[in-house]
Design a protein around this motif. Sequence first.
Motif, PDB file in Angstrom:
ATOM      1  N   ALA A   1       5.682   6.117  -2.605  1.00 39.74           N
ATOM      2  CA  ALA A   1       6.277   6.533  -1.333  1.00 39.74           C
ATOM      3  C   ALA A   1       7.713   6.950  -1.587  1.00 39.74           C
ATOM      4  O   ALA A   1       8.195   6.915  -2.726  1.00 39.74           O
ATOM      5  CB  ALA A   1       6.203   5.385  -0.329  1.00 39.74           C
ATOM      6  N   GLU A   2       8.389   7.345  -0.523  1.00 43.06           N
ATOM      7  CA  GLU A   2       9.799   7.660  -0.628  1.00 43.06           C
ATOM      8  C   GLU A   2      10.525   7.205   0.624  1.00 43.06           C
ATOM      9  O   GLU A   2       9.915   7.045   1.699  1.00 43.06           O
ATOM     10  CB  GLU A   2      10.013   9.148  -0.867  1.00 43.06           C
ATOM     11  N   VAL A   3      11.822   6.996   0.491  1.00 44.24           N
ATOM     12  CA  VAL A   3      12.631   6.587   1.634  1.00 44.24           C
ATOM     13  C   VAL A   3      12.826   7.804   2.535  1.00 44.24           C
ATOM     14  O   VAL A   3      13.374   8.820   2.116  1.00 44.24           O
ATOM     15  CB  VAL A   3      13.990   6.027   1.185  1.00 44.24           C
ATOM     16  N   HIS A   4      12.356   7.689   3.770  1.00 44.56           N
ATOM     17  CA  HIS A   4      12.431   8.796   4.719  1.00 44.56           C
ATOM     18  C   HIS A   4      13.672   8.688   5.600  1.00 44.56           C
ATOM     19  O   HIS A   4      14.287   9.698   5.940  1.00 44.56           O
ATOM     20  CB  HIS A   4      11.173   8.801   5.598  1.00 44.56           C
ATOM     21  N   LYS A   5      14.032   7.442   5.966  1.00 41.24           N
ATOM     22  CA  LYS A   5      15.202   7.210   6.804  1.00 41.24           C
ATOM     23  C   LYS A   5      15.959   6.008   6.269  1.00 41.24           C
ATOM     24  O   LYS A   5      15.362   4.986   5.959  1.00 41.24           O
ATOM     25  CB  LYS A   5      14.777   6.966   8.263  1.00 41.24           C
ATOM     26  N   GLU A   6      17.262   6.148   6.134  1.00 40.08           N
ATOM     27  CA  GLU A   6      18.078   5.060   5.596  1.00 40.08           C
ATOM     28  C   GLU A   6      18.193   3.905   6.583  1.00 40.08           C
ATOM     29  O   GLU A   6      17.764   3.996   7.736  1.00 40.08           O
ATOM     30  CB  GLU A   6      19.447   5.617   5.195  1.00 40.08           C
ATOM     31  N   SER A   7      18.770   2.786   6.125  1.00 40.91           N
ATOM     32  CA  SER A   7      18.719   1.524   6.870  1.00 40.91           C
ATOM     33  C   SER A   7      19.320   1.616   8.263  1.00 40.91           C
ATOM     34  O   SER A   7      20.331   2.293   8.483  1.00 40.91           O
ATOM     35  CB  SER A   7      19.412   0.423   6.073  1.00 40.91           C
TER      36      SER A   7
ATOM     37  N   MET B   1      17.512  -2.905   0.796  1.00 37.90           N
ATOM     38  CA  MET B   1      17.180  -1.825   1.730  1.00 37.90           C
ATOM     39  C   MET B   1      18.439  -1.126   2.232  1.00 37.90           C
ATOM     40  O   MET B   1      18.441   0.089   2.437  1.00 37.90           O
ATOM     41  CB  MET B   1      16.351  -2.364   2.893  1.00 37.90           C
ATOM     42  N   LYS B   2      19.517  -1.880   2.418  1.00 38.34           N
ATOM     43  CA  LYS B   2      20.765  -1.260   2.884  1.00 38.34           C
ATOM     44  C   LYS B   2      21.369  -0.350   1.812  1.00 38.34           C
ATOM     45  O   LYS B   2      22.198   0.518   2.121  1.00 38.34           O
ATOM     46  CB  LYS B   2      21.766  -2.351   3.287  1.00 38.34           C
ATOM     47  N   SER B   3      20.934  -0.537   0.558  1.00 39.31           N
ATOM     48  CA  SER B   3      21.436   0.300  -0.544  1.00 39.31           C
ATOM     49  C   SER B   3      20.610   1.566  -0.727  1.00 39.31           C
ATOM     50  O   SER B   3      20.988   2.442  -1.525  1.00 39.31           O
ATOM     51  CB  SER B   3      21.422  -0.502  -1.850  1.00 39.31           C
ATOM     52  N   MET B   4      19.494   1.686  -0.018  1.00 43.62           N
ATOM     53  CA  MET B   4      18.589   2.818  -0.212  1.00 43.62           C
ATOM     54  C   MET B   4      19.152   4.098   0.383  1.00 43.62           C
ATOM     55  O   MET B   4      19.854   4.079   1.395  1.00 43.62           O
ATOM     56  CB  MET B   4      17.224   2.511   0.400  1.00 43.62           C
TER      57      MET B   4
ATOM     58  N   PHE C   1      17.901  -5.537   8.745  1.00 41.89           N
ATOM     59  CA  PHE C   1      17.829  -4.075   8.745  1.00 41.89           C
ATOM     60  C   PHE C   1      16.492  -3.629   8.152  1.00 41.89           C
ATOM     61  O   PHE C   1      15.796  -4.405   7.486  1.00 41.89           O
ATOM     62  CB  PHE C   1      18.993  -3.489   7.947  1.00 41.89           C
ATOM     63  N   MET C   2      16.170  -2.376   8.390  1.00 46.05           N
ATOM     64  CA  MET C   2      14.931  -1.812   7.851  1.00 46.05           C
ATOM     65  C   MET C   2      15.140  -0.336   7.528  1.00 46.05           C
ATOM     66  O   MET C   2      16.149   0.268   7.925  1.00 46.05           O
ATOM     67  CB  MET C   2      13.778  -1.985   8.840  1.00 46.05           C
ATOM     68  N   VAL C   3      14.196   0.216   6.796  1.00 41.63           N
ATOM     69  CA  VAL C   3      14.194   1.649   6.493  1.00 41.63           C
ATOM     70  C   VAL C   3      12.842   2.207   6.911  1.00 41.63           C
ATOM     71  O   VAL C   3      11.901   1.455   7.189  1.00 41.63           O
ATOM     72  CB  VAL C   3      14.425   1.913   4.985  1.00 41.63           C
ATOM     73  N   ASP C   4      12.744   3.514   6.964  1.00 41.34           N
ATOM     74  CA  ASP C   4      11.455   4.168   7.174  1.00 41.34           C
ATOM     75  C   ASP C   4      10.964   4.708   5.834  1.00 41.34           C
ATOM     76  O   ASP C   4      11.743   5.325   5.083  1.00 41.34           O
ATOM     77  CB  ASP C   4      11.576   5.323   8.166  1.00 41.34           C
ATOM     78  N   LEU C   5       9.695   4.468   5.554  1.00 39.40           N
ATOM     79  CA  LEU C   5       9.083   4.976   4.330  1.00 39.40           C
ATOM     80  C   LEU C   5       8.063   6.063   4.657  1.00 39.40           C
ATOM     81  O   LEU C   5       7.380   6.007   5.684  1.00 39.40           O
ATOM     82  CB  LEU C   5       8.372   3.848   3.568  1.00 39.40           C
ATOM     83  N   LYS C   6       7.970   7.022   3.745  1.00 34.72           N
ATOM     84  CA  LYS C   6       6.999   8.111   3.883  1.00 34.72           C
ATOM     85  C   LYS C   6       5.997   8.041   2.743  1.00 34.72           C
ATOM     86  O   LYS C   6       6.373   7.963   1.569  1.00 34.72           O
ATOM     87  CB  LYS C   6       7.719   9.464   3.865  1.00 34.72           C
ATOM     88  N   PHE C   7       4.716   8.064   3.099  1.00 30.02           N
ATOM     89  CA  PHE C   7       3.658   8.042   2.092  1.00 30.02           C
ATOM     90  C   PHE C   7       3.668   9.351   1.319  1.00 30.02           C
ATOM     91  O   PHE C   7       3.742  10.433   1.898  1.00 30.02           O
ATOM     92  CB  PHE C   7       2.305   7.850   2.771  1.00 30.02           C
ATOM     93  N   ARG C   8       3.595   9.230  -0.011  1.00 30.52           N
ATOM     94  CA  ARG C   8       3.575  10.442  -0.843  1.00 30.52           C
ATOM     95  C   ARG C   8       2.214  10.673  -1.466  1.00 30.52           C
ATOM     96  O   ARG C   8       1.612  11.730  -1.268  1.00 30.52           O
ATOM     97  CB  ARG C   8       4.640  10.348  -1.949  1.00 30.52           C
ATOM     98  N   SER C   9       1.721   9.712  -2.263  1.00 31.70           N
ATOM     99  CA  SER C   9       0.446   9.935  -2.940  1.00 31.70           C
ATOM    100  C   SER C   9      -0.142   8.624  -3.441  1.00 31.70           C
ATOM    101  O   SER C   9       0.583   7.665  -3.706  1.00 31.70           O
ATOM    102  CB  SER C   9       0.613  10.896  -4.126  1.00 31.70           C
ATOM    103  N   ARG C  10      -1.450   8.609  -3.533  1.00 34.52           N
ATOM    104  CA  ARG C  10      -2.142   7.487  -4.172  1.00 34.52           C
ATOM    105  C   ARG C  10      -2.093   7.680  -5.684  1.00 34.52           C
ATOM    106  O   ARG C  10      -2.014   8.804  -6.186  1.00 34.52           O
ATOM    107  CB  ARG C  10      -3.603   7.422  -3.742  1.00 34.52           C
ATOM    108  N   LEU C  11      -2.186   6.557  -6.393  1.00 34.64           N
ATOM    109  CA  LEU C  11      -2.350   6.609  -7.843  1.00 34.64           C
ATOM    110  C   LEU C  11      -3.847   6.561  -8.137  1.00 34.64           C
ATOM    111  O   LEU C  11      -4.544   5.665  -7.636  1.00 34.64           O
ATOM    112  CB  LEU C  11      -1.634   5.437  -8.504  1.00 34.64           C
ATOM    113  N   PRO C  12      -4.369   7.501  -8.922  1.00 37.00           N
ATOM    114  CA  PRO C  12      -5.811   7.506  -9.217  1.00 37.00           C
ATOM    115  C   PRO C  12      -6.297   6.193  -9.822  1.00 37.00           C
ATOM    116  O   PRO C  12      -7.438   5.774  -9.606  1.00 37.00           O
ATOM    117  CB  PRO C  12      -5.963   8.660 -10.209  1.00 37.00           C
TER     118      PRO C  12
END
Length: 274
Positions: free
Chosen positions: A69-75, A47-50, A101-112
Amino acid sequence: MQYWLMKAEPDSRVVKGKEVKFSVDDFEKVGITPWEGVRNHAAKLNMKSMKAGDQVLFYHSNCKIPAIAEVHKESYPDYTAWESTHPYFDAKSDASKPTWFMVDLKFRSRLPNFVSLALLRYLETRTHADLAFMATTTSMAPKALGEDAGSLQGMFYLTEVELEAIKSMPLLTQGRLSVQRVEENAFNAVRILGQRGGWESISFTKPKKIRKDGSASRARPPRAKQSTRKRDSSLENRGDSEESGCNASKKRMKTEIEKASDVGPRRSSRRNAQ
């Protein structure tokens, strides 16, 4: 850009009186979420490398990959580690010198189509030639493989590079780690599988080797071990257990001749076997 796989617990689980499950439905509802509670050093280092914008496969533990998803905020420091009421409180953690440590993730899309662990393990055992064969053998392949009518014929869209990348995924080699790196080709392969599907009617079982004629090879049953108990018992009763099968046969013939001539059989010079 980097690619990752991050696990969450989709089923209800209560820790210290608090619900800790986090399903794809929960993720989609909140949109952006901190990824707190990771208490594994290898996962923490990942996570610290994201970097912001990195792509993430959102994974339901021991089940399937239902979303991207995608990384919205770094660690940044995981403050839940020093909250005594939090399910993942760590008494050794210090706010002045954070361990976790932690990161924030943002939802992007479901897989059908949810990409299951069973599917990935199945593909791990296949070659690209297998997929090519199944794509061109519409009638024989499903029967040969013991699969339903859907078969894997529709999955020939995976390239050989993508298929090999799936086989090297840490999810298959070190599955317990909750935050894992993923190669770009493996990420693309999973995304394409989730978008295009083609395996929905398959029951994933241990694959059989495919012959060129489309039939599946069957394991040859083990050869029954020949019993020598009866022969050994017969030899022991005659006191000839040390003789070979050939000599025993000759002795039996000689015995029959002597009986026919009313002459008693000669005794062996050996002692009877005990």
